[in-house]
Scaffold this motif. Sequence first.
Motif, PDB file in Angstrom:
ATOM      1  N   LYS A 144       7.326 -23.705  -8.104  1.00  0.00           N
ATOM      2  CA  LYS A 144       6.503 -22.497  -8.263  1.00  0.00           C
ATOM      3  C   LYS A 144       5.646 -22.302  -7.023  1.00  0.00           C
ATOM      4  N   ARG A 145       5.729 -21.119  -6.413  1.00  0.00           N
ATOM      5  CA  ARG A 145       4.843 -20.818  -5.274  1.00  0.00           C
ATOM      6  C   ARG A 145       3.511 -20.338  -5.837  1.00  0.00           C
ATOM      7  N   ILE A 146       2.433 -20.937  -5.366  1.00  0.00           N
ATOM      8  CA  ILE A 146       1.125 -20.607  -5.924  1.00  0.00           C
ATOM      9  C   ILE A 146       0.194 -19.918  -4.936  1.00  0.00           C
ATOM     10  N   ALA A 147       0.579 -19.847  -3.646  1.00  0.00           N
ATOM     11  CA  ALA A 147      -0.325 -19.198  -2.689  1.00  0.00           C
ATOM     12  C   ALA A 147       0.368 -18.839  -1.392  1.00  0.00           C
ATOM     13  N   TYR A 148      -0.113 -17.750  -0.795  1.00  0.00           N
ATOM     14  CA  TYR A 148       0.144 -17.412   0.608  1.00  0.00           C
ATOM     15  C   TYR A 148      -1.192 -17.604   1.317  1.00  0.00           C
ATOM     16  N   GLY A 149      -1.267 -18.508   2.271  1.00  0.00           N
ATOM     17  CA  GLY A 149      -2.548 -18.775   2.914  1.00  0.00           C
ATOM     18  C   GLY A 149      -3.564 -19.194   1.866  1.00  0.00           C
ATOM     19  N   ARG A 150      -4.693 -18.448   1.817  1.00  0.00           N
ATOM     20  CA  ARG A 150      -5.719 -18.727   0.798  1.00  0.00           C
ATOM     21  C   ARG A 150      -5.695 -17.684  -0.322  1.00  0.00           C
ATOM     22  N   LEU A 151      -4.611 -16.904  -0.387  1.00  0.00           N
ATOM     23  CA  LEU A 151      -4.442 -15.930  -1.461  1.00  0.00           C
ATOM     24  C   LEU A 151      -3.649 -16.595  -2.582  1.00  0.00           C
ATOM     25  N   PHE A 152      -4.346 -16.952  -3.652  1.00  0.00           N
ATOM     26  CA  PHE A 152      -3.736 -17.729  -4.730  1.00  0.00           C
ATOM     27  C   PHE A 152      -3.254 -16.836  -5.872  1.00  0.00           C
ATOM     28  N   GLU A 163       1.330   6.072   2.779  1.00  0.00           N
ATOM     29  CA  GLU A 163       0.421   5.158   2.088  1.00  0.00           C
ATOM     30  C   GLU A 163       1.062   3.782   1.934  1.00  0.00           C
ATOM     31  N   HIS A 164       0.434   2.770   2.499  1.00  0.00           N
ATOM     32  CA  HIS A 164       0.947   1.411   2.374  1.00  0.00           C
ATOM     33  C   HIS A 164       0.395   0.753   1.109  1.00  0.00           C
ATOM     34  N   ILE A 165       1.277   0.091   0.400  1.00  0.00           N
ATOM     35  CA  ILE A 165       0.938  -0.583  -0.842  1.00  0.00           C
ATOM     36  C   ILE A 165       1.286  -2.059  -0.695  1.00  0.00           C
ATOM     37  N   TYR A 166       0.411  -2.912  -1.220  1.00  0.00           N
ATOM     38  CA  TYR A 166       0.624  -4.361  -1.148  1.00  0.00           C
ATOM     39  C   TYR A 166       0.447  -4.932  -2.554  1.00  0.00           C
ATOM     40  N   VAL A 167       1.428  -5.689  -2.993  1.00  0.00           N
ATOM     41  CA  VAL A 167       1.443  -6.188  -4.361  1.00  0.00           C
ATOM     42  C   VAL A 167       1.744  -7.677  -4.364  1.00  0.00           C
ATOM     43  N   MET A 168       1.048  -8.416  -5.220  1.00  0.00           N
ATOM     44  CA  MET A 168       1.441  -9.799  -5.501  1.00  0.00           C
ATOM     45  C   MET A 168       2.000  -9.840  -6.915  1.00  0.00           C
ATOM     46  N   LEU A 169       3.236 -10.306  -7.017  1.00  0.00           N
ATOM     47  CA  LEU A 169       3.930 -10.434  -8.290  1.00  0.00           C
ATOM     48  C   LEU A 169       4.060 -11.911  -8.650  1.00  0.00           C
ATOM     49  N   TYR A 217       1.922  -8.096 -12.050  1.00  0.00           N
ATOM     50  CA  TYR A 217       1.539  -7.973 -10.642  1.00  0.00           C
ATOM     51  C   TYR A 217       0.114  -7.472 -10.522  1.00  0.00           C
ATOM     52  N   LYS A 218      -0.427  -7.621  -9.321  1.00  0.00           N
ATOM     53  CA  LYS A 218      -1.722  -7.016  -9.024  1.00  0.00           C
ATOM     54  C   LYS A 218      -1.653  -6.363  -7.648  1.00  0.00           C
ATOM     55  N   ILE A 219      -2.354  -5.244  -7.518  1.00  0.00           N
ATOM     56  CA  ILE A 219      -2.432  -4.545  -6.242  1.00  0.00           C
ATOM     57  C   ILE A 219      -3.444  -5.281  -5.356  1.00  0.00           C
ATOM     58  N   LEU A 220      -3.063  -5.535  -4.114  1.00  0.00           N
ATOM     59  CA  LEU A 220      -3.931  -6.263  -3.194  1.00  0.00           C
ATOM     60  C   LEU A 220      -4.789  -5.298  -2.384  1.00  0.00           C
ATOM     61  N   ASN A 221      -6.016  -5.725  -2.090  1.00  0.00           N
ATOM     62  CA  ASN A 221      -6.928  -4.934  -1.264  1.00  0.00           C
ATOM     63  C   ASN A 221      -7.038  -5.574   0.124  1.00  0.00           C
ATOM     64  N   PRO A 222      -7.703  -4.915   1.076  1.00  0.00           N
ATOM     65  CA  PRO A 222      -7.814  -5.474   2.434  1.00  0.00           C
ATOM     66  C   PRO A 222      -8.398  -6.877   2.475  1.00  0.00           C
ATOM     67  N   LYS A 223      -9.325  -7.176   1.585  1.00  0.00           N
ATOM     68  CA  LYS A 223      -9.926  -8.513   1.533  1.00  0.00           C
ATOM     69  C   LYS A 223      -8.879  -9.545   1.131  1.00  0.00           C
ATOM     70  N   ASP A 224      -8.018  -9.182   0.171  1.00  0.00           N
ATOM     71  CA  ASP A 224      -6.931 -10.081  -0.240  1.00  0.00           C
ATOM     72  C   ASP A 224      -5.988 -10.358   0.925  1.00  0.00           C
ATOM     73  N   LEU A 225      -5.628  -9.304   1.669  1.00  0.00           N
ATOM     74  CA  LEU A 225      -4.674  -9.447   2.765  1.00  0.00           C
ATOM     75  C   LEU A 225      -5.177 -10.403   3.841  1.00  0.00           C
ATOM     76  N   LYS A 226      -6.489 -10.356   4.090  1.00  0.00           N
ATOM     77  CA  LYS A 226      -7.069 -11.250   5.096  1.00  0.00           C
ATOM     78  C   LYS A 226      -6.880 -12.712   4.721  1.00  0.00           C
ATOM     79  N   LYS A 227      -6.883 -13.009   3.414  1.00  0.00           N
ATOM     80  CA  LYS A 227      -6.753 -14.385   2.948  1.00  0.00           C
ATOM     81  C   LYS A 227      -5.378 -14.969   3.289  1.00  0.00           C
ATOM     82  N   ILE A 228      -4.369 -14.098   3.430  1.00  0.00           N
ATOM     83  CA  ILE A 228      -3.025 -14.566   3.722  1.00  0.00           C
ATOM     84  C   ILE A 228      -2.971 -15.284   5.055  1.00  0.00           C
TER      85      ILE A 228
END
Length: 238
Positions: free
Chosen positions: A208-216, A64-70, A225-236
């Motif tokens: 302060k880093r505020i975004a990766y791509g369009r993922l703010f 299971e792959h997990i993606y987190v933004m902290l 932290y928040k768990i990222l979903n596939p829609k979030d990952l696309k924004k990167i």
Amino acid sequence: MSEPVRLQKYLATCGVASRRKAEELISAGRVSINGKVITSMGEKVSPGKDTVLCDGKPVLVDEEHIYVMLNKPKGYVTTLSDPQGRPVVTSLVSDIPHRLFPVGRLDLDTEGALLLTNDGALAQKIQHPSHETNKTYEALVQGHPGQTKLKLLEKGVILEEKKTAPATIKVVKHMQRQTLIEITIHEGRKRQVKKMFEFIGNPVISLKRIAYGRLFLGKLPSGKYKILNPKDLKKIFL
């Protein structure tokens, strides 16, 4: 994963570290296959057959792959352990039952968006220069750099005998003796943003880093932290 694979790829796939960091672990003699310490990059692993240990702990494929933004606070290091005993970012996601590692790094005194995952392939994609993943920072700098200086940063400056890639600069706010600037780059050189502003004579006070791509980062509290979903990952990668 059933066919033999290179050890560094196996470590990355299992969520131990990104492939580049996995190579550092191997070089440091921290990885073994079937009881033999490995220090070269050419070794291969047969998943399910070979016993791989990293720092004495078994390395197994995490399905299971997990993606987190902290929202990384200042004072935390973006490594899995620290010989100086400083707090590590993974301690802030210790309640997640997966072995996560940080994608890239943020300096000890830099805060903001930091991705953590157990997906070595995604980490490699984000960090590889060919994908040119944008990263946006808010830099509070000394003084009021004029348009000539800022245009120079946008076009690229020579740092350590290599020109920086084009950047996007936006002045957010002028204060009495400081300026808040938003800067977007896609390179990942060590302390790059700080060195760029040092080059033009306006050192960074805080970063302060505020975004990766369009993922703010948005309003995510510091240390949370928040768990990222596939829609979030696309924004990167937009």
